[in-house]
Scaffold this active site. Structure first.
Site, short mmCIF file in Angstrom:
data_model
loop_
_atom_site.label_atom_id
_atom_site.label_comp_id
_atom_site.label_asym_id
_atom_site.label_seq_id
_atom_site.Cartn_x
_atom_site.Cartn_y
_atom_site.Cartn_z
N PHE A 130 31.41 76.91 -9.77
CA PHE A 130 31.98 75.66 -10.25
C PHE A 130 31.22 75.26 -11.51
O PHE A 130 29.98 75.19 -11.49
CB PHE A 130 31.83 74.60 -9.15
CG PHE A 130 32.56 73.32 -9.44
CD1 PHE A 130 33.95 73.28 -9.51
CD2 PHE A 130 31.86 72.14 -9.62
CE1 PHE A 130 34.61 72.09 -9.76
CE2 PHE A 130 32.52 70.94 -9.87
CZ PHE A 130 33.90 70.93 -9.94
N ASP A 132 26.14 75.44 -2.29
CA ASP A 132 27.07 74.33 -2.52
C ASP A 132 28.23 74.55 -1.54
O ASP A 132 28.94 75.55 -1.62
CB ASP A 132 27.55 74.35 -3.98
CG ASP A 132 28.46 73.17 -4.31
OD1 ASP A 132 29.08 72.62 -3.38
OD2 ASP A 132 28.56 72.81 -5.50
N TYR A 163 34.56 64.06 -0.54
CA TYR A 163 35.96 63.65 -0.72
C TYR A 163 36.97 64.78 -0.55
O TYR A 163 38.15 64.56 -0.72
CB TYR A 163 36.16 62.95 -2.07
CG TYR A 163 35.61 63.69 -3.28
CD1 TYR A 163 36.32 64.74 -3.85
CD2 TYR A 163 34.39 63.34 -3.85
CE1 TYR A 163 35.82 65.42 -4.95
CE2 TYR A 163 33.88 64.01 -4.95
CZ TYR A 163 34.61 65.06 -5.50
OH TYR A 163 34.11 65.73 -6.57
N LYS A 164 36.51 65.97 -0.26
CA LYS A 164 37.46 67.08 -0.08
C LYS A 164 37.86 67.15 1.40
O LYS A 164 38.49 66.24 1.90
CB LYS A 164 36.86 68.37 -0.63
CG LYS A 164 36.76 68.30 -2.15
CD LYS A 164 36.00 69.44 -2.77
CE LYS A 164 35.96 69.24 -4.28
NZ LYS A 164 34.87 70.00 -4.92
N ARG A 211 47.04 76.35 -7.00
CA ARG A 211 46.16 76.29 -5.83
C ARG A 211 46.87 75.61 -4.67
O ARG A 211 47.43 74.53 -4.84
CB ARG A 211 44.93 75.45 -6.17
CG ARG A 211 43.72 76.23 -6.46
CD ARG A 211 42.44 75.45 -6.56
NE ARG A 211 42.46 74.00 -6.58
CZ ARG A 211 41.36 73.25 -6.50
NH1 ARG A 211 40.18 73.83 -6.34
NH2 ARG A 211 41.42 71.95 -6.56
#
Ligand SMILES: *Cc1c(COP(=O)(O)O)cnc(C)c1O
Length: 409
Positions: A124, A196, A221-222, A368
Site C-alpha cells: 500500500f 499491516d 473502517y474496512k 475490485r
C-alpha cells in the site's frame, strides 16, 4: 444455473443470519466493504447516546464517568481476539499510517546500528511513503528501505535485513502472504516483523501470538465496519513492550498525563503507543460496530470468504467477459476480494453502481470486488455477475457520465 447454486449455498451458510446485524438496504449489493464497511445495527444508537448523554449532559465529567479515557485500551481489547492476541497487546488509536510510523520507528530503535527494512514494491503506497519519511528523518546511514516484488520477498529475507514490513493482504489484488511462514523465517534470522493487517482483520483467523509476530497495525473502517475515518490499532508483542519506544511521545502516552510534567515519562504497556486525545465519537462507533463479531467463529468466516471468492470466479468464468483475473486463482492465496482487469474499469464500476452494485476501481485498470462473509450472500454475487455482464455486453459504461473521474475512486 448460478442462481440455483447461489440459493443452495445461501441455504447451507451458517453465517447467513448475521446479515441482520447490518443496516444495509436490501436493494443494494455492496461489494466494497473492504474500503468502507457498512453501518452495523446499534452504532447510531451508541453514537447518539454519547452525543446526548455523555457530551451534552455529562460534558467534561464524561472522561471519567463514561470511561472515555479508557476507550483506546477497551477497544483494543475488543480487537485483540480477532488478531489472535492475548490481552494487553492491542490499543486503538490514530490512523494506520500514523501507527505504522510509530511501530516502524520503535522497531528501528530496537536495532543497534544501521537497520534495513525489507518490504514489497506493491505494498500500500502509504506504507511505503511512511517508511521513506522515516528514512529521511533518521538519515540513510541509519535506515535503508529495500523493496522487492512480492514473488522475490522470501528469497530476499537474509541476514542483511533487520525488519520485515509487509501488508498481509494486498489492497490492489487481494493476494495473501503466508504470515506464519514469513514471520517464522524472519524470526529464525533474527529479523523483526511488522504486519499491516488492514485487509485481513475480521476476515481471516489471525494468530499473531502463536505465529510470533512482533508488531502489527491495521484499519478500523474496512472489515471491522467502524465507520469513515475510524481509528486504527497497534499490536506489540508483550516481549517488546518494555524496550520499545515510539517517537510520537504525546501526553496520552505519558505515565501520568495529568501530572503535566515538562519531562516525558513513558506509560507502561500499550498506553505508550498513544499520542494525543482519542477521537471519542469514532471510537464509540467502532466499539459498537465490533459487536458484529460477537460469537462469530473466524474459521467459519474464512471458509465462507473462500467459497464466496470461488463462486464469484465461477460466475465470471461462465459469463465469458473480456476481463482478466487480477487476483490469485487459488482461494488459499487470496484475502476476501477478487479483482479483474478491464481497459475501461473505472467506467464499468460507475455504470455498475447505477445498477445498485457497488464495487470500486484501483488505478490503472482494476475492478475490485470485496466480499464480507458477515453480510455478502452468494445470491448477491450471482446477481452482481449478471448485472456486470449486462454493463459490459451492452456497453452501457461508454456513456459520457461514467467517464469523468471523481476525487475518490
Ligand atoms: C486502508 C489501508 C491503510 C489505511 O491507512 P490510513 O492511514 O487509515 O489512511 C493502510 N494500509 C493498508 C494496507 C490499507 O489497506
Amino acid at each position: 444455473m448460478s442462481n440455483l447454486q447461489a440459493e443452495a449455498l445461501d441455504a447451507a451458510d451458517p453465517l447467513r443470519p448475521v446479515r441482520e446485524r447490518f443496516d444495509l438496504s436490501p436493494d443494494l449489493i455492496y461489494l466494497d466493504g473492504n474500503s468502507l464497511g457498512p453501518l452495523p445495527m446499534g452504532v447510531s444508537q451508541a453514537v447518539q447516546t454519547t452525543l446526548d448523554q455523555d457530551w451534552q449532559s455529562g460534558l467534561v465529567r464524561s472522561w471519567n464517568q463514561a470511561d472515555w479515557i479508557d476507550l483506546p485500551e477497551m477497544v483494543g481489547e475488543q480487537i485483540a481476539p480477532l488478531l489472535g492476541a492475548a490481552a494487553g497487546q492491542v490499543i486503538c488509536c490514530d490512523s494506520t499510517s500514523v501507527n505504522l510510523f510509530k511501530v516502524l520507528a520503535a522497531a528501528v530503535h530496537l536495532i543497534d546500528g544501521p537497520a534495513t527494512v525489507l518490504t514489497e514494491t506493491g505494498n500500500f503506497p502509504s506504507d511505503l511513503y511512511i517508511a521513506d519519511g522515516l528514512r529521511q528523518l533518521m538519515g540513510s546511514d541509519r535506515l535503508t528501505i529495500r523493496s522487492v516484488p512480492g514473488e522475490q520477498l522470501f528469497e530476499a529475507l537474509d541476514r542483511s535485513v533487520s525488519i520485515l514490513m509487509l501488508t498481509h493482504v494486498n489492497f490492489r489484488n487481494g493476494a495473501l502472504h503466508d504470515l506464519r511462514a514469513f514471520t517464522q523465517r524472519a524470526a529464525s534470522l533474527g529479523i523483526l516483523t511488522i504486519w499491516d493487517l488492514s485487509h485481513s482483520t475480521g476476515i481471516i483467523d489471525l494468530e499473531l501470538d502463536d505465529a510470533g509476530v512482533d508488531f502489527a497495525v491495521g484499519c478500523g473502517y474496512k472489515y471491522l465496519c467502524g465507520g469513515p475515518g475510524a481509528p486504527g490499532y497497534v499490536y506489540v508483542a508483550h516481549r517488546h513492550q518494555k524496550s520499545a519506544r515510539q517517537p510520537l511521545s504525546g501526553w496520552m502516552g505519558h505515565a501520568e498525563p495529568f501530572a503535566f510534567s515538562p519531562e516525558f515519562t513513558s506509560a507502561q504497556g500499550m498506553k505508550q503507543f498513544l499520542t494525543g486525545t482519542p477521537a471519542i465519537l469514532s471510537m464509540v462507533a467502532l466499539s459498537a460496530a465490533l459487536k458484529i463479531f460477537d460469537g462469530i467463529d473466524l474459521q467459519a468466516v474464512r471458509h465462507k470468504s473462500r467459497q464466496l471468492g470461488d463462486f464469484w470466479v465461477s460466475c465470471m468464468n461462465e459469463a465469458h467477459l473480456p476481463v482478466r483475473l487480477a487476483s490469485p486463482s487459488d482461494a488459499s492465496d487470496r484475502g476476501a476480494q477478487v479483482c479483474y482487469h478491464h481497459s475501461e474499469a473505472y467506467a464499468v464500476i460507475q455504470a455498475l453502481a447505477d445498477m445498485q452494485v457497488l464495487g470500486d476501481f484501483r488505478a490503472p485498470d482494476v475492478m475490485r470486488f470485496g466480499f464480507h462473509p458477515l453480510f455478502t450472500s452468494f445470491t448477491d454475487l450471482a446477481r452482481a455477475a449478471s448485472r456486470l455482464t449486462e454493463v459490459i455486453q451492452l456497453e452501457s459504461f461508454k456513456a459520457e457520465r461514467y467517464q469523468a473521474r471523481k476525487a475518490v475512486t
